[in-house]
Structure formats: structure tokens, C-alpha cells
Design an enzyme around this catalytic site. Structure first.
Site, PDB file in Angstrom:
ATOM      1  N   VAL A 122     -57.176-118.975  -7.353  1.00 12.53           N
ATOM      2  CA  VAL A 122     -55.864-118.510  -6.921  1.00 12.53           C
ATOM      3  C   VAL A 122     -55.291-119.527  -5.934  1.00 12.53           C
ATOM      4  O   VAL A 122     -55.985-119.980  -5.013  1.00 12.53           O
ATOM      5  CB  VAL A 122     -55.949-117.116  -6.264  1.00 12.53           C
ATOM      6  CG1 VAL A 122     -54.561-116.654  -5.817  1.00 12.53           C
ATOM      7  CG2 VAL A 122     -56.549-116.107  -7.234  1.00 12.53           C
TER       8      VAL A 122
ATOM      9  N   ASP B 149     -60.724-100.544 -12.089  1.00  8.72           N
ATOM     10  CA  ASP B 149     -61.397-101.309 -11.030  1.00  8.72           C
ATOM     11  C   ASP B 149     -60.652-101.136  -9.707  1.00  8.72           C
ATOM     12  O   ASP B 149     -60.374-102.102  -9.005  1.00  8.72           O
ATOM     13  CB  ASP B 149     -61.483-102.784 -11.416  1.00  8.72           C
ATOM     14  CG  ASP B 149     -62.528-103.541 -10.587  1.00  8.72           C
ATOM     15  OD1 ASP B 149     -63.380-102.879  -9.971  1.00  8.72           O
ATOM     16  OD2 ASP B 149     -62.479-104.781 -10.562  1.00  8.72           O
TER      17      ASP B 149
END
Length: 985
Positions: A701, A814
Site C-alpha cells: 500500500v 473479515d
């Protein structure tokens, strides 16, 4: 006589001919019925029934799943279990009148099961429809089911009560209804089934009710499984009549009172499981009458008293007494048991010494006596049988040395002996067992050094030896532990230089070496530490500069270097770290504090460095301004401008090649979902190390500021060998986020697809994830309750939108604090949809919510995963309940402070129950009991105790063991909003 012989011969021939005609007719009928069922809606997606062809030899007896009677060739059994077939209940099979056994278990059959449909099967002997997707009420069974001996409807989604007809099976031996959503009571009429040998009703959310008083009527019962079925009240005395019973499981219920003395009547019993109830009193002496008993588990109750000598002397294989209030010494006779292999006594008030001969006469596999008041030496023979795998003795008062015999115990894979009074040296081989994964012996007075042979323990993930008197250096052989995630050797007497190869431990997440005597410089080649989250080298004798390479570590959140002799300037590269906590105080650093650290809240992390200066950060001295500084600065700027111009030209010519590994830019396909000002060059040129802010299992990221001034987060998914998983995750995120518009769901701005190239661009969240800021060591962020409450409400709204307002609904799968991102004002966004599923796609891809693998993160996964892979939106609700508990307590879901075998749900529940029993309740403001749960870092002046308690109650609802008992996310939002309104009023 001859005439008579001829007549008999003719009759025999006629009989054979008629039988032949019957067999041919029966076979033809069976083939026709089977093919009609297959072709009329029975799904066979994997083609497992492709051999069902009427022209095949010996049809249908050689077809998959078909068994014929060897005498007449008629179909006697159909077993299509585990074949992946789908559709409605194939009642047509029961038109074969010779059929006795029908097994369709572990498939994807769905819909309701009507009484009319099953009525065709009245002549069956056994019917197995377990592990499918049936819903609705259980069917009524007519009296014609007189031959039925086994009925298994377990692991489905049946709801409602158990029909009265289930108490009228005259021949039934096996009745299995476990793992459903049955919510009535356990009816007493089931005890009328006099032939019953096996009763399985566990894992159903029954209305709280007692075990039927007449349970003793089941004189032939061999197996009772009523675990997790909401049983309440006491265990009836009539259980003593179950003399044929071998397995007795009433675990995970709310049973109260004493264990009845009549339990001694279970003369055939081999296993008694009563764990996780509310049973009280002492163990009844009558247990010693059970000569066949091999496993006794009464853990996690409220039992008291001592371990009676006659029970300790039983030939048990498994004895679990943990998490009670037992006290006293352990009888010596326990050591004479030749069968014992599991012994769990942890979390009681036992004291005295463990029997010296323990392990000498048996093959112990696991022993856990932690959390007691044991003292004296450790028994030397625990591993005498060479089978011991887990050795857990922490939080006691054991003293003396670790027996040399433990160094021969090469079967050990888990060692926890911290917080005792052990001394002397550790046996050399004790460090180096090949199967060892956790080695934790901290907070004793052990001495010696780490042997080079530790490299033999290739599977070690955790080495925790802090708080001892170990000395010498870290051997370079420790660098061979490639699976190592945590190394904690703080508060010892280690010296010498840090081995340079320590940076080769690529999976390292936590490195604690404070309060030692390490010298030399910090290794600079730290680029491999992509997963490192915590580095604590404080209070040593380290010298040299702080490596600027730390600035490139994507996961580093805690950097503690105070109390050394580090020198040189603080590199501006270090300001790129996304730190939650850091400390550089009390060193010999000098020069100007970089702009990124020039903040008032960081002053305590910088003081004690006489050479540091700052233009505005007091009490640091101001930086001198030499007369030639202006000219020097102009020269530097001019040179920098030339270098920068050359760098820009070079990047422009080479960036496409670097990013795409030789692939042409024209192969990129970019799809925008939100208005964003950028050009392709912005995207391609941004994926460089200096912009990297995170790296994980799915990719990297980057934080990127576009030319338009907008700051975005760009995730590049891994390629190469992970391409299959990456492709699925990429498509899941794009399909899910691309059509979502909600203030509390992270915005997907665009996707970019190229060969071996997958990129997603999101809005940038200034404060990272909730997990990042919530679990900060020094609690500098989220100290007040209103912010935490606001995050809870916002995240709940985001999930409610996914569940109720998206068409089709979306299951996140999740939900966790690391997947809730926070903007500049700490506004929450639900993020990371790599595991998300739509309910519609579940039906097509995985069979009505049956997942091909367990999805989610440890500590957040709903308990129904323990017995089924079926998930729905209620699994997200459970995970969100865990997040609420994190917000209240500030603890991780599997925090070490909970003790062995506990998670945050169990720990909070125990604290709450304990407070209720003591009569103090949870309603005072502030309440001492509530203060046991509230994050101690939270500013008490901001804590609304009534509101916190209400949120705690919502968390309890969300984390109910049964999905049907959990509220919807829409209801969760309503509950939280009501709390908010109450607060505002």
C-alpha cells in the site's frame, strides 16, 4: 415316484421363472425411478453420477452410490453422500419399495423438508440428510415409520421445535438433530424412545430448559451429546439409571447445582464432559466407582474443594479440572496412573508440590498446571515416556533448576514456564528441539547463555526469555530461525554486538532487547523486516547513528531506542514511519529535529540529547543561524534543483519499465468509480519505496499525493506465484466496492488491470486502522470514550448498509479492527473486501453460504465455524461484537493477559458473570467491576459508564454462541443510536 419328481421339477422351474421375471421387472423399475430423479432437478455439478446410464452392464447395481440385494438384485441402498449434489429433497428415490437405506449427507440439498415428501420413505431403515442446507420446521413422521432405526438431520438450518412424532419411533436407535437452529425446548417425550442408543442434539439454540427428569428411562442409551444446547438447571438424579452409557457430553451449557452422586451409577461410562457450565460444589466420591471412565472434563465451572484421593487414583487418560476453584495439594497417587496423558489443572488454587513421580508411570502428552500456587522443584520424570508435547507451568512458585531430563524431551513443541522462581542454567538441548514452536521461560532467575544449537529448532515462532540473568551474546545461529516472529530477551545481561544477520529474519514482527548491555551499532540492512511492528533496543550501550533505513519499514509502529549512546543527526527519512509510539530520549543525538518530529507531543521522546536543537520545540535549545547560512542554503538549493530536474527526467523515461517489469503501458485497463484528477503517469510513477506505507499478505500500500492535491492510498496486489488468489481477491474488491456509496465504507476510486499488474486506488485515511491506534502501547490516540463510541456507530452503519441496503447483500467475512480505517477526524470506514461474498454469489459458487475454506481472522471468527463452514451475515455480527469489546477494553482479541485458552469474549463474559454473582452489578457510575474491563488508558473524565455498559450489552448480543440469537446489523445500529440519544438527552 417318477411322476411326483417331475411335478416338483416343473414347480421349481416355474418358481425360478417367476423370480426371474420379478427381478427383471424390479430392475427395470429401479432404473427408471433413479434416472427420473436424476433428470428431474437433482443437480450434479461435478458429474459424479455420469455412470447412471440405463444401457450400462448390470444397471443400476454398478452405478455410483447404488447397492443391490445380492439375492434378488433389487436396489437396497442409495449412498450419495459427499458427492456435491444439489437441489430439493429427492423424494422420488423412495418410490423404490425395496430401498432400506438412503444417505444424502454432506451435499448442497436445500429448501424445506415437508411431511408429505418424507411420507414416501416410510419403509426406510435409515435416513441421513445431515450437512445440507435444509431450512424450516422439522417434518412430522407418520406412524408408518415403524422400521426406522437411524435418523440423521444434523448440520442443517432446521428451526422451530421438535415435533411430537419424534417421540413415537418404535425402533429408532440413532437420532441426530445437532447443529441446527432448533429453538424450542428439549422435549421429555424423547425419553420414550426405549430402543435409543445414540442421541445427538448439541449445538442448537434451544430455549433455556432443564435436561428431562426422565432421561433415566433410556436404559439402552450409549451416547448422549447435548453440548451447547442451552441446558439450564441441575443434572437430574435419574442419570444414574443409564448403565449402558459410554459417552456423556453436557458441555457448554448453563447447568447449575452439584454433580449428583447418582453419577456413580454410570458403570459403563468412558467419557464424561461437563466443561463450561456453572456447576458448583465438590466432586462426588461416587465418581471413583466408574471403573471404565477414561476421560473426565469438568473444567470451566465453579467447583470447589480438593481433588479426592480416590478420584486421583482412577486410571484416567484425560483429567481436566482447569478454571475452577479447587484447592489443596495434589495426591501422590496421581503419579501411579499408568494411563494418564492429558492433565490440565490450570487456573485453580492448588498449592504444594507436584507429585515427584508424575510422568514416571505414564506417557504424558500434555500437562498444564499454570495459574496455581505450586512450589518446590519440577517433577523430573514428566517426559519419561518420550511423548510430552506441551509443558505449561507458568504463574506458580516453582523453584530450583530445570531438570536435566527435560533436555532429552525432543517431542516438546510448546513450552511456557515463565513467572516462577526457577534458577540455574537451562539444559542445552532444552533450547533446540526440532518441533518446538514456542519457548517462553521469562521472569525467573535463570542464567547461562543461548547455545548455538538453538538453530536446530527450525519451527520456533516465539522465543520469550526476558527477566532472567542470561548473559553472553546473541549467537549468530539464532539467525537460522527463519519462522521466528517474536524474540523477547529484554531485562537480562546480554552483551556484545547485535549479529548483523538478525535482519535476515524476514518474518520477525516483534524484537524486544531492552535493559541489556548490547554494544556496537544497529544493523543497517533492515529492508527485509517488512513485517516488523515493534523494535525495542532501549537502555543498552548501542552507539553509532540511527539507520535511516527504518523509514522504509512499512509495518513498524513502535520504535524504542532511548537510553543508549546513539549519535549523529535524526534522518528525515525516519519521519516516513507510521509510528504509534517511539522514543529516542537520553542518547547523544545532535542537529536539527526533522520537521515531522517537531511536535509538542513528541518532546518526551527527544529530551536528554544535549546536541539536539529545534526552532520552536521547548525545552530543546534553538538552532544557531550562522551568517553564511543564507549563501550556503542558496547553493544547496541550486544543486538540489539540478539534481531534482535530472531525476525527474530519468523517472519520466524509465518509470513505466520499472513498474510493469518490461510490459508495455498500453496494456493497462483503467476503470474509474469516483471523480479523481490524475493521469496514468501519476499512477505508474507513484509506486516507489518512498511512498510505501504498508505491506501484507495481499500486496503493498502506497500513500500518494496527486498533482490535483488529493491524497490517495494505492494498493498493488502481489503477482507471480500468488496470481490465482490475487485475481480472486482483486475481483472481489472491485465488484464489491465499485458499486458501493456509503459514508462509512471506504471509497474505491479506480482499478487498474494489466498483465501481472493489479492496482486499486482508495481514498486515503489519515489515522490508519482502528487496530493501529487502539492497541498503541502508550495510548496517545483514542483516549476518550466519545471518539470510540462514534467509531462503533459509524462502523455499524457501514456493515448495516452492506447487509441490508446492497442488492444482493454483501457479507464482509473479515470484520476486525484492522479493517476499520479512520479519517482525519477519526470517522470510520469499513475496508478490505478481499474475502467479501454476496449472498447471491455464495449460492452459485459455494453452495448457499458453505465456504470452501475458513475465512476471517483469529479471535474474530464466529463459533459456528467449529462445526460447519456455513456463514451468513450473522458471522459479521459476531466479529463486530468482538470489535466493540476491543473498543471498551483496549485489548486484542487474543491478548496474552487473558491466560491460556481464552479469548476476549470469554474473558469479558467471565468478568461480567463474576460481578453479577457478587451482587455489585454493572450499573454503578463508575463501577469497580466495570473498571476491570475499561481500557485503563482511557481518560476517565470522558467515560460515560452507563453508555459503556449499554454498548457492552450490545456486544454480548452480537457475540452470542448461536447465530439466531444475534441481532441484525440494522438492529445493532438502532441499539447504538438509542444509547447515543440517551447520552445527548
Amino acid at each position: 415316484m417318477s411322476s411326483r419328481r417331475t411335478i416338483l421339477s416343473l414347480l421349481a422351474s416355474l418358481y425360478l421363472f417367476v423370480g426371474y421375471i420379478y427381478v427383471v421387472s424390479s430392475t427395470t423399475w429401479d432404473v427408471a425411478v433413479l434416472l427420473r430423479v436424476k433428470n428431474d432437478g437433482l443437480g450434479d455439478p461435478d458429474g459424479r453420477l455420469s455412470d447412471w446410464v440405463d444401457t450400462s452392464h448390470n444397471a443400476p447395481c454398478n452405478w455410483t452410490g447404488i447397492t443391490c440385494d445380492p439375492q434378488n438384485g433389487a436396489v437396497a441402498s442409495i449412498d450419495l453422500s459427499n458427492l456435491g449434489i444439489a437441489g430439493r429433497f429427492p423424494e422420488g428415490f423412495c418410490r423404490i419399495t425395496t430401498l432400506q437405506n438412503l444417505n444424502l449427507g454432506n451435499n448442497n440439498l436445500n429448501g424445506s423438508l415437508s411431511s408429505l415428501a418424507v411420507s414416501f420413505c416410510s419403509y426406510l431403515h435409515s435416513l441421513n440428510l445431515s450437512s445440507n442446507l435444509f431450512v424450516g420446521d422439522l417434518p412430522e413422521f407418520e406412524p408408518e415409520f415403524a422400521n426406522l432405526t437411524a435418523l440423521d438431520l444434523g448440520y442443517n438450518n432446521f428451526s422451530g421445535g421438535i415435533p411430537a412424532s419424534f417421540g413415537r419411533f418404535p425402533a429408532i436407535k440413532v437420532l441426530s438433530l445437532h447443529g441446527n437452529l432448533l429453538d424450542g425446548t428439549i422435549p421429555e417425550f424423547l425419553t420414550n424412545l426405549s430402543e435409543l442408543t445414540r442421541l445427538e442434539l448439541g449445538y442448537n439454540p434451544f430455549t433455556p430448559s432443564p435436561l428431562p427428569r426422565t432421561i433415566g428411562n433410556l436404559k439402552k442409551i450409549d451416547y448422549i451429546w447435548l453440548s451447547n444446547s442451552n441446558l439450564a438447571g441441575d443434572i437430574p438424579e435419574s442419570i444414574g439409571n443409564l448403565t449402558a452409557l459410554r459417552n456423556f457430553d453436557l458441555s457448554i451449557n448453563n447447568l447449575t447445582g452439584k454433580i449428583p452422586d447418582s453419577i456413580g451409577g454410570l458403570r459403563s461410562v468412558e467419557q464424561i464432559l461437563l466443561y463450561q457450565n456453572q456447576l458448583s460444589g465438590e466432586l462426588p466420591n461416587s465418581l471413583s466407582n466408574l471403573t471404565s471412565l477414561r476421560e473426565l472434563d469438568v473444567s470451566q465451572n465453579k467447583l470447589t474443594g480438593k481433588l479426592p484421593e480416590n478420584i486421583a487414583g482412577m486410571p484416567l487418560c484425560v483429567l481436566n479440572l482447569n478454571d475452577n476453584s479447587f484447592e489443596g495439594e495434589i495426591p501422590e497417587i496421581l503419579a501411579s496412573n499408568p494411563n494418564l496423558y492429558f492433565l490440565n489443572l490450570y487456573n485453580n488454587q492448588f498449592f504444594g508440590e507436584l507429585p515427584a513421580g508424575l510422568g514416571r508411570n505414564c506417557d504424558l502428552v500434555e500437562i498444564d498446571v499454570s495459574g496455581n500456587e505450586f512450589e518446590g522443584p519440577l517433577p523430573p520424570n514428566l517426559c519419561y515416556g518420550n511423548k510430552l508435547e506441551r509443558l505449561v507451568t507458568f504463574n506458580n512458585k516453582f523453584s530450583g533448576t530445570i531438570p536435566e531430563s527435560y533436555g532429552e524431551c525432543n517431542t516438546l513443541n510448546y513450552i511456557r514456564m515463565e513467572n516462577n522462581e526457577l534458577s540455574g542454567t537451562v539444559p542445552v538441548r532444552f533450547w533446540s528441539f526440532s518441533g518446538l514452536t514456542r519457548f517462553q521461560i521469562g521472569n525467573n532467575t535463570l542464567q547461562g547463555s543461548i547455545p548455538a544449537s538453538i538453530s536446530s529448532a527450525q519451527g520456533l515462532t516465539d522465543v520469550l526469555i526476558s527477566g532472567n540473568n542470561f548473559s553472553g551474546g546473541l549467537p549468530p545461529e539464532i539467525c537460522g530461525l527463519k519462522e521466528l516472529k517474536t524474540l523477547d530477551a529484554g531485562r537480562n545481561r546480554f552483551s556484545g554486538e547485535l549479529p548483523k544477520c538478525i535482519t535476515e529474519l524476514t518474518k520477525l514482527k516483534e524484537l524486544y532487547l531492552p535493559e541489556n548491555m548490547f554494544a556496537g551499532v544497529i544493523p543497517t540492512s533492515v529492508h527485509n523486516w517488512k513485517d516488523l511492528q515493534t523494535l525495542d533496543l532501549s537502555n543498552n550501550d548501542l552507539t553509532g547513528e540511527i539507520p535511516e533505513e527504518f523509514g522504509s519499514l512499512p509495518a513498524l509502529a513502535y520504535l524504542e531506542l532511548e537510553g543508549n549512546s546513539l549519535s549523529g543527526e535524526i534522518s528525515a527519512e525516519l519521519t516516513k514511519m507510521k509510528l504509534i509510539s517511539f522514543n529516542l530520549s537520553n542518547n547523544k543525538l545532535e542537529g536539527i529535529v526533522p520537521e515531522g518530529f517537531n511536535k509538542k507531543n513528541l518532546i518526551q521522546s527527544l529530551i536528554g540529547n544535549p546536541g539536539l536543537c529545534s526552532p520552536n520545540l521547548k525545552p530543546l535549545p534553538p538552532c544557531p543561524k550562522p551568517k553564511h547560512l543564507r549563501f550556503y542554503a542558496i547553493g544547496v538549493l541550486a544543486v538540489s534543483a539540478l539534481v531534482l530536474a535530472g531525476l525527474v527526467i530519468w523517472l519520466y523515461k524509465t518509470k513505466t519499465l520499472k513498474v510493469l517489469f518490461g510490459k508495455k503501458q498500453s496494456s493497462l485497463e483503467i476503470t474509474t468509480f469516483q471523480r479523481v484528477g490524475f493521469i496514468e503517469d501519476d499512477l505508474l510513477g507513484s509506486l516507489k519505496e518512498e511512498n510505501l506505507i504498508g505491506s501484507g499478505g495481499s500486496g503493498r500500500v502506497y500513500r500518494v499525493k496527486l498533482k490535483s492535491g488529493q491524497t490517495v492510498a494505492i494498493k498493488r496486489l502481489w503477482g507471480g506465484n500468488r496470481q490465482g488468489d490475487t485475481e480472486a481477491e482483486f475481483r472481489s474488491e472491485v465488484e464489491t466496492l465499485g458499486r458501493i456509496r456509503h459514508a462509512n465504507v471506504v471509497k474505491l476510486l479506480l482499478s487498474c488491470i494489466g498483465e501481472d499488474f493489479r492496482v486499486l486506488m482508495y481514498e486515503y485515511m489519515e489515522n490508519g486502522s482502528l487496530g493501529d491506534v487502539l492497541h498503541g502501547q502508550k495510548g496517545r490516540v483514542l483516549l476518550n470514550w466519545p471518539k470510540r463510541f462514534s467509531i462503533a456507530v459509524g462502523a455499524a452503519r457501514g456493515l448495516a448498509y452492506l447487509h441490508h441496503d446492497c442488492v444482493p447483500p454483501i457479507i464482509h467475512r473479515d470484520v476486525k479492527s484492522n479493517n476499520i480505517l479512520l479519517d482525519e477526524e477519526f470517522g470510520p470506514r469499513v475496508a478490505d473486501f478481499g474475502l467479501a461474498k454476496t449472498l447471491q454469489s455464495d449460492v452459485k459458487e459455494e453452495g448457499n453460504g458453505v465456504m470452501s475454506r475458513v475465512a476471517g481472522s483469529c479471535g474474530y471468527i464466529a463459533p459456528e465455524y467449529a462445526y460447519t463452514l456455513k456463514v451468513n451475515e450473522k458471522s459479521d455480527v459476531y466479529s463486530f461484537g468482538v470489535v466493540l469489546l476491543e473498543l471498551i477494553t483496549g485489548k486484542k482479541p487474543n491478548d496474552d493477559s487473558f491466560g491460556e485458552h481464552k479469548d476476549i469474549v470469554k474473558w469479558v463474559t467471565e468478568v461480567a458473570l463474576s460481578s453479577q454473582e457478587e451482587g455489585s452489578g454493572m450499573t454503578r457510575s463508575p463501577s469497580m467491576d466495570l473498571e476491570q474491563l475499561i481500557d485503563p488508558r482511557m481518560d476517565p473524565s470522558t467515560a460515560n459508564y452507563e453508555e459503556i455498559e449499554n454498548v457492552l450489552n450490545v456486544a454480548f448480543l452480537c457475540t452470542s454462541a448461536f447465530p439466531i440469537s444475534r441481532p441484525s446489523m440494522r438492529r445493532v445500529v438502532e441499539l447504538l443510536k438509542k444509547r447515543n440519544l440517551a447520552r445527548e438527552e
